[in-house]
Design an enzyme around this catalytic site. Structure first.
Site, PDB file in Angstrom:
ATOM      1  N   MET A 196      12.104 -24.188  32.669  1.00 52.02           N
ATOM      2  CA  MET A 196      12.459 -22.837  33.107  1.00 52.02           C
ATOM      3  C   MET A 196      11.317 -22.242  33.929  1.00 52.02           C
ATOM      4  O   MET A 196      11.527 -21.392  34.794  1.00 52.02           O
ATOM      5  CB  MET A 196      12.755 -21.942  31.906  1.00 52.02           C
ATOM      6  CG  MET A 196      11.585 -21.714  30.973  1.00 52.02           C
ATOM      7  SD  MET A 196      12.043 -20.662  29.587  1.00 52.02           S
ATOM      8  CE  MET A 196      10.462 -20.553  28.716  1.00 52.02           C
ATOM      9  N   CYS A 209       3.282 -24.067  36.050  1.00 51.88           N
ATOM     10  CA  CYS A 209       4.332 -23.508  36.913  1.00 51.88           C
ATOM     11  C   CYS A 209       4.307 -24.137  38.305  1.00 51.88           C
ATOM     12  O   CYS A 209       5.360 -24.467  38.865  1.00 51.88           O
ATOM     13  CB  CYS A 209       4.172 -21.993  37.030  1.00 51.88           C
ATOM     14  SG  CYS A 209       4.572 -21.075  35.535  1.00 51.88           S
TER      15      CYS A 209
END
Length: 343
Positions: A196, A209
Protein backbone atom coordinates in the site's frame (compact mmCIF):
# COMPACT_ATOMS: atom_id res chain seq x y z
CA UNK A 1 -27.23 -0.95 -15.12
CA UNK A 2 -23.69 0.25 -14.33
CA UNK A 3 -24.06 3.32 -16.58
CA UNK A 4 -27.35 4.21 -14.90
CA UNK A 5 -25.78 3.75 -11.47
CA UNK A 6 -22.80 5.96 -12.27
CA UNK A 7 -25.02 8.65 -13.78
CA UNK A 8 -27.01 9.05 -10.54
CA UNK A 9 -26.07 11.94 -8.26
CA UNK A 10 -23.94 11.04 -5.26
CA UNK A 11 -26.84 11.77 -2.92
CA UNK A 12 -28.73 8.83 -4.44
CA UNK A 13 -25.88 6.33 -4.27
CA UNK A 14 -25.64 3.92 -1.34
CA UNK A 15 -23.11 5.46 0.96
CA UNK A 16 -22.30 5.70 4.63
CA UNK A 17 -20.76 8.12 7.06
CA UNK A 18 -17.43 6.89 8.34
CA UNK A 19 -15.59 8.02 11.41
CA UNK A 20 -11.98 7.64 10.37
CA UNK A 21 -9.29 7.66 13.03
CA UNK A 22 -5.89 8.69 11.78
CA UNK A 23 -3.66 5.93 13.13
CA UNK A 24 -0.66 8.22 13.19
CA UNK A 25 -2.06 10.66 15.77
CA UNK A 26 -5.45 9.45 17.00
CA UNK A 27 -7.47 12.22 15.33
CA UNK A 28 -10.94 11.32 14.05
CA UNK A 29 -12.51 12.62 10.83
CA UNK A 30 -16.04 11.96 9.57
CA UNK A 31 -16.40 11.33 5.85
CA UNK A 32 -19.35 10.47 3.65
CA UNK A 33 -18.09 7.67 1.45
CA UNK A 34 -19.64 6.49 -1.86
CA UNK A 35 -20.32 3.85 -2.96
CA UNK A 36 -20.20 1.10 -0.35
CA UNK A 37 -19.82 -1.59 -3.02
CA UNK A 38 -16.30 -0.39 -3.90
CA UNK A 39 -14.81 -1.59 -0.61
CA UNK A 40 -11.90 -4.07 -0.62
CA UNK A 41 -14.26 -6.79 0.64
CA UNK A 42 -15.65 -7.11 -2.89
CA UNK A 43 -12.23 -8.30 -4.11
CA UNK A 44 -11.35 -10.83 -1.43
CA UNK A 45 -13.30 -13.72 -2.91
CA UNK A 46 -12.12 -14.44 -6.42
CA UNK A 47 -13.98 -16.16 -9.21
CA UNK A 48 -12.91 -17.10 -12.76
CA UNK A 49 -10.21 -19.53 -11.66
CA UNK A 50 -8.38 -21.18 -14.57
CA UNK A 51 -7.52 -24.86 -14.91
CA UNK A 52 -5.60 -26.63 -12.16
CA UNK A 53 -1.90 -25.87 -11.81
CA UNK A 54 -0.99 -29.39 -13.01
CA UNK A 55 2.74 -29.09 -12.44
CA UNK A 56 3.26 -25.61 -13.87
CA UNK A 57 6.58 -24.18 -12.69
CA UNK A 58 6.67 -21.16 -10.38
CA UNK A 59 9.61 -19.28 -8.86
CA UNK A 60 8.97 -17.37 -5.63
CA UNK A 61 11.72 -15.16 -4.22
CA UNK A 62 12.18 -14.50 -0.51
CA UNK A 63 10.83 -17.83 0.79
CA UNK A 64 12.86 -17.98 4.01
CA UNK A 65 9.90 -16.56 5.96
CA UNK A 66 6.79 -14.37 5.71
CA UNK A 67 4.67 -14.24 2.57
CA UNK A 68 7.16 -16.22 0.49
CA UNK A 69 7.32 -19.12 2.94
CA UNK A 70 3.51 -19.35 3.13
CA UNK A 71 3.14 -18.97 -0.64
CA UNK A 72 5.59 -21.78 -1.34
CA UNK A 73 3.59 -24.22 0.79
CA UNK A 74 0.22 -23.02 -0.51
CA UNK A 75 1.09 -23.11 -4.21
CA UNK A 76 2.70 -26.52 -3.76
CA UNK A 77 -0.59 -27.74 -2.26
CA UNK A 78 -2.38 -26.42 -5.35
CA UNK A 79 -0.30 -28.62 -7.65
CA UNK A 80 2.38 -26.20 -8.86
CA UNK A 81 6.02 -27.15 -9.27
CA UNK A 82 7.45 -24.60 -6.83
CA UNK A 83 11.02 -23.33 -6.87
CA UNK A 84 11.42 -21.51 -3.56
CA UNK A 85 14.21 -18.95 -3.73
CA UNK A 86 15.81 -18.57 -0.29
CA UNK A 87 18.50 -16.11 0.76
CA UNK A 88 19.69 -18.32 3.62
CA UNK A 89 19.54 -21.79 2.06
CA UNK A 90 23.30 -22.21 2.18
CA UNK A 91 23.24 -21.32 5.90
CA UNK A 92 20.60 -23.89 6.84
CA UNK A 93 17.84 -21.43 7.72
CA UNK A 94 14.90 -22.86 9.71
CA UNK A 95 12.38 -21.88 7.04
CA UNK A 96 14.41 -23.66 4.37
CA UNK A 97 14.63 -26.79 6.50
CA UNK A 98 10.86 -26.83 6.99
CA UNK A 99 10.22 -26.54 3.26
CA UNK A 100 12.79 -29.23 2.52
CA UNK A 101 11.20 -31.47 5.16
CA UNK A 102 8.14 -31.85 2.92
CA UNK A 103 10.35 -34.03 0.71
CA UNK A 104 8.35 -33.32 -2.42
CA UNK A 105 9.54 -33.43 -6.01
CA UNK A 106 7.29 -30.41 -6.63
CA UNK A 107 8.86 -28.16 -3.97
CA UNK A 108 12.54 -27.36 -4.37
CA UNK A 109 14.45 -24.75 -2.41
CA UNK A 110 17.25 -22.95 -4.23
CA UNK A 111 19.87 -20.49 -3.04
CA UNK A 112 18.87 -17.07 -4.33
CA UNK A 113 20.10 -13.62 -3.37
CA UNK A 114 18.28 -11.26 -5.73
CA UNK A 115 21.09 -8.71 -5.32
CA UNK A 116 23.62 -11.14 -6.76
CA UNK A 117 23.55 -11.42 -10.56
CA UNK A 118 25.54 -14.67 -10.52
CA UNK A 119 23.07 -16.33 -8.15
CA UNK A 120 20.13 -15.13 -10.25
CA UNK A 121 21.65 -16.54 -13.44
CA UNK A 122 22.48 -19.79 -11.65
CA UNK A 123 18.83 -19.99 -10.55
CA UNK A 124 17.74 -19.58 -14.18
CA UNK A 125 19.88 -22.57 -15.21
CA UNK A 126 18.74 -24.64 -12.21
CA UNK A 127 15.09 -24.07 -13.05
CA UNK A 128 15.59 -24.53 -16.79
CA UNK A 129 17.21 -27.91 -16.16
CA UNK A 130 14.38 -28.84 -13.78
CA UNK A 131 11.63 -28.28 -16.34
CA UNK A 132 10.18 -31.24 -18.24
CA UNK A 133 10.27 -29.21 -21.43
CA UNK A 134 12.39 -26.03 -21.17
CA UNK A 135 11.10 -24.86 -24.55
CA UNK A 136 7.63 -24.52 -23.02
CA UNK A 137 9.07 -22.19 -20.41
CA UNK A 138 8.16 -21.36 -16.81
CA UNK A 139 4.64 -20.36 -15.88
CA UNK A 140 5.09 -17.84 -13.07
CA UNK A 141 7.46 -15.53 -11.21
CA UNK A 142 6.49 -14.05 -7.85
CA UNK A 143 8.88 -11.24 -6.89
CA UNK A 144 8.41 -11.28 -3.13
CA UNK A 145 11.92 -10.75 -1.70
CA UNK A 146 12.15 -7.50 0.19
CA UNK A 147 13.43 -5.69 3.25
CA UNK A 148 12.13 -2.72 5.18
CA UNK A 149 13.39 0.04 7.41
CA UNK A 150 12.17 3.16 9.15
CA UNK A 151 13.36 6.64 9.99
CA UNK A 152 12.67 10.18 8.88
CA UNK A 153 14.66 11.53 5.94
CA UNK A 154 17.22 13.37 8.08
CA UNK A 155 17.65 10.28 10.25
CA UNK A 156 18.27 7.89 7.33
CA UNK A 157 21.71 7.35 5.82
CA UNK A 158 22.34 7.17 2.10
CA UNK A 159 23.66 3.64 2.65
CA UNK A 160 20.24 2.63 3.97
CA UNK A 161 18.46 4.12 0.96
CA UNK A 162 20.78 2.18 -1.36
CA UNK A 163 20.50 -1.09 0.59
CA UNK A 164 16.69 -1.11 0.55
CA UNK A 165 16.57 -0.19 -3.14
CA UNK A 166 19.08 -2.89 -4.08
CA UNK A 167 16.83 -5.60 -2.68
CA UNK A 168 13.30 -4.31 -3.21
CA UNK A 169 13.61 -2.53 -6.54
CA UNK A 170 16.75 -3.59 -8.39
CA UNK A 171 16.38 -7.16 -7.13
CA UNK A 172 12.91 -7.28 -8.67
CA UNK A 173 14.14 -5.81 -11.95
CA UNK A 174 17.20 -8.09 -12.07
CA UNK A 175 15.22 -11.28 -11.41
CA UNK A 176 12.44 -10.38 -13.83
CA UNK A 177 14.81 -9.58 -16.68
CA UNK A 178 16.64 -12.87 -16.22
CA UNK A 179 13.48 -15.00 -16.23
CA UNK A 180 11.50 -13.23 -18.97
CA UNK A 181 12.70 -15.56 -21.76
CA UNK A 182 11.26 -18.56 -19.89
CA UNK A 183 8.09 -16.66 -18.98
CA UNK A 184 7.54 -15.50 -22.56
CA UNK A 185 7.74 -19.07 -23.85
CA UNK A 186 4.99 -20.13 -21.46
CA UNK A 187 2.94 -16.94 -21.95
CA UNK A 188 2.99 -16.93 -18.18
CA UNK A 189 2.58 -14.56 -15.26
CA UNK A 190 4.66 -12.05 -13.33
CA UNK A 191 3.35 -11.13 -9.88
CA UNK A 192 5.18 -8.33 -8.09
CA UNK A 193 4.64 -7.85 -4.36
CA UNK A 194 4.47 -4.12 -3.79
CA UNK A 195 2.69 -2.49 -0.85
CA UNK A 196 0.00 0.00 0.00
CA UNK A 197 3.04 2.25 0.55
CA UNK A 198 3.71 1.96 -3.17
CA UNK A 199 0.57 4.02 -3.71
CA UNK A 200 0.66 6.42 -0.77
CA UNK A 201 3.69 7.80 1.01
CA UNK A 202 4.05 7.55 4.77
CA UNK A 203 6.31 9.52 7.11
CA UNK A 204 9.40 7.74 8.43
CA UNK A 205 9.25 5.14 5.64
CA UNK A 206 10.79 6.99 2.68
CA UNK A 207 13.38 4.32 1.67
CA UNK A 208 10.66 1.66 1.56
CA UNK A 209 8.10 3.92 -0.14
CA UNK A 210 10.56 4.92 -2.87
CA UNK A 211 11.23 1.29 -3.77
CA UNK A 212 7.57 0.28 -3.75
CA UNK A 213 6.56 3.26 -5.90
CA UNK A 214 9.33 2.11 -8.24
CA UNK A 215 7.90 -1.42 -8.37
CA UNK A 216 4.51 0.03 -9.32
CA UNK A 217 6.05 1.95 -12.23
CA UNK A 218 8.21 -0.98 -13.33
CA UNK A 219 5.18 -3.29 -13.28
CA UNK A 220 3.10 -0.90 -15.38
CA UNK A 221 5.84 -0.54 -17.98
CA UNK A 222 6.37 -4.30 -18.07
CA UNK A 223 2.64 -4.98 -18.38
CA UNK A 224 2.38 -2.73 -21.43
CA UNK A 225 5.41 -4.37 -23.05
CA UNK A 226 4.40 -7.96 -22.29
CA UNK A 227 0.74 -7.65 -23.30
CA UNK A 228 1.30 -8.39 -27.02
CA UNK A 229 3.51 -11.34 -26.02
CA UNK A 230 0.85 -12.98 -23.87
CA UNK A 231 2.55 -12.50 -20.49
CA UNK A 232 0.27 -11.04 -17.80
CA UNK A 233 1.69 -8.80 -15.07
CA UNK A 234 -0.05 -8.13 -11.75
CA UNK A 235 0.81 -6.14 -8.64
CA UNK A 236 -0.22 -7.16 -5.13
CA UNK A 237 -0.33 -4.26 -2.65
CA UNK A 238 -0.60 -5.67 0.90
CA UNK A 239 -1.71 -3.48 3.78
CA UNK A 240 -0.22 -3.66 7.26
CA UNK A 241 1.00 -7.22 7.77
CA UNK A 242 4.16 -6.37 9.72
CA UNK A 243 3.03 -8.52 12.65
CA UNK A 244 2.76 -11.51 10.31
CA UNK A 245 6.03 -11.11 8.43
CA UNK A 246 8.42 -10.90 11.41
CA UNK A 247 10.27 -7.98 9.84
CA UNK A 248 10.69 -6.26 13.20
CA UNK A 249 11.08 -7.48 16.75
CA UNK A 250 11.34 -5.00 19.65
CA UNK A 251 15.03 -5.86 19.88
CA UNK A 252 15.60 -5.21 16.17
CA UNK A 253 13.80 -1.87 16.35
CA UNK A 254 15.95 -0.77 19.29
CA UNK A 255 19.14 -1.94 17.56
CA UNK A 256 18.25 0.02 14.41
CA UNK A 257 17.34 3.07 16.49
CA UNK A 258 20.62 2.99 18.44
CA UNK A 259 22.72 2.80 15.29
CA UNK A 260 20.62 5.49 13.63
CA UNK A 261 21.09 7.89 16.56
CA UNK A 262 24.80 7.15 16.88
CA UNK A 263 25.34 7.84 13.17
CA UNK A 264 23.39 11.11 13.03
CA UNK A 265 25.29 14.31 12.25
CA UNK A 266 25.68 16.42 15.38
CA UNK A 267 23.60 19.25 13.93
CA UNK A 268 20.65 16.89 13.36
CA UNK A 269 20.86 15.47 16.88
CA UNK A 270 21.01 18.96 18.33
CA UNK A 271 18.15 20.40 16.26
CA UNK A 272 15.68 17.54 16.81
CA UNK A 273 16.72 16.38 20.26
CA UNK A 274 16.60 12.94 21.83
CA UNK A 275 13.02 13.35 23.09
CA UNK A 276 11.64 13.85 19.57
CA UNK A 277 13.71 10.94 18.25
CA UNK A 278 12.52 8.57 20.99
CA UNK A 279 8.88 9.54 20.41
CA UNK A 280 9.20 8.58 16.74
CA UNK A 281 10.79 5.25 17.63
CA UNK A 282 7.97 4.56 20.11
CA UNK A 283 5.41 5.20 17.34
CA UNK A 284 7.26 2.76 15.10
CA UNK A 285 7.18 0.12 17.84
CA UNK A 286 3.42 0.57 18.17
CA UNK A 287 2.95 0.29 14.41
CA UNK A 288 5.06 -2.87 14.21
CA UNK A 289 2.88 -4.53 16.84
CA UNK A 290 -0.27 -3.75 14.86
CA UNK A 291 -1.70 -5.12 11.66
CA UNK A 292 -3.08 -8.47 10.63
CA UNK A 293 -1.39 -11.76 11.43
CA UNK A 294 -3.60 -13.57 8.92
CA UNK A 295 -1.89 -13.51 5.52
CA UNK A 296 -4.58 -15.52 3.71
CA UNK A 297 -5.85 -12.47 1.79
CA UNK A 298 -2.36 -11.92 0.35
CA UNK A 299 -1.94 -15.62 -0.46
CA UNK A 300 -5.35 -15.71 -2.17
CA UNK A 301 -4.53 -12.61 -4.22
CA UNK A 302 -1.27 -14.08 -5.52
CA UNK A 303 -2.97 -17.39 -6.26
CA UNK A 304 -5.67 -15.64 -8.29
CA UNK A 305 -3.05 -13.65 -10.21
CA UNK A 306 -1.32 -16.91 -11.15
CA UNK A 307 -4.39 -18.99 -11.98
CA UNK A 308 -7.20 -16.74 -13.24
CA UNK A 309 -7.86 -16.50 -16.95
CA UNK A 310 -8.09 -12.72 -16.53
CA UNK A 311 -6.04 -11.67 -13.48
CA UNK A 312 -6.44 -8.20 -12.03
CA UNK A 313 -3.88 -5.49 -12.68
CA UNK A 314 -3.75 -4.71 -8.96
CA UNK A 315 -4.85 -6.48 -5.79
CA UNK A 316 -5.48 -4.70 -2.48
CA UNK A 317 -5.37 -7.16 0.44
CA UNK A 318 -5.73 -4.73 3.35
CA UNK A 319 -8.19 -3.74 6.04
CA UNK A 320 -10.81 -1.07 5.46
CA UNK A 321 -8.93 1.77 7.17
CA UNK A 322 -5.90 1.49 4.90
CA UNK A 323 -8.00 0.87 1.78
CA UNK A 324 -10.03 4.02 2.41
CA UNK A 325 -6.91 6.03 3.18
CA UNK A 326 -5.34 4.84 -0.08
CA UNK A 327 -8.41 5.92 -2.07
CA UNK A 328 -8.34 9.36 -0.47
CA UNK A 329 -4.62 9.83 -1.04
CA UNK A 330 -4.65 8.61 -4.65
CA UNK A 331 -7.99 9.95 -5.93
CA UNK A 332 -8.63 13.17 -3.99
CA UNK A 333 -6.72 16.45 -4.39
CA UNK A 334 -3.59 16.52 -2.27
CA UNK A 335 -4.95 19.41 -0.22
CA UNK A 336 -7.75 17.17 1.07
CA UNK A 337 -5.54 14.24 2.08
CA UNK A 338 -3.05 16.65 3.64
CA UNK A 339 -5.85 18.22 5.70
CA UNK A 340 -6.90 14.80 6.99
CA UNK A 341 -3.54 13.14 7.56
CA UNK A 342 -1.04 15.96 8.21
CA UNK A 343 -1.39 18.00 11.40
Amino acid sequence: MLAARLSRPLSQLPGKALSVRDRENGTRHTLLFYPASFSPDTRRTYASQADAASGKAILITGCDSGFGFSLAKHLHSKGFLVFAGCLMKDKGDAGVKELDSLKSDRLRTIQLNVCNSEEVEKAVETIRSGLKDPEKGMWGLVNNAGISTFGEVEFTSMETYKEVAEVNLWGTVRTTKSFLPLLRRAKGRVVNISSMLGRMANPARSPYCITKFGIEAFSDCLRYEMHPLGVKVSVVEPGNFIAATSLYSPERIQAIAKKMWDDLPEVVRKDYGRKYFDEKIAKMETYCNSGSTDTSSVINAVTHALTAATPYTRYHPMDYYWWLRMQIMTHFPGAISDKIYIH
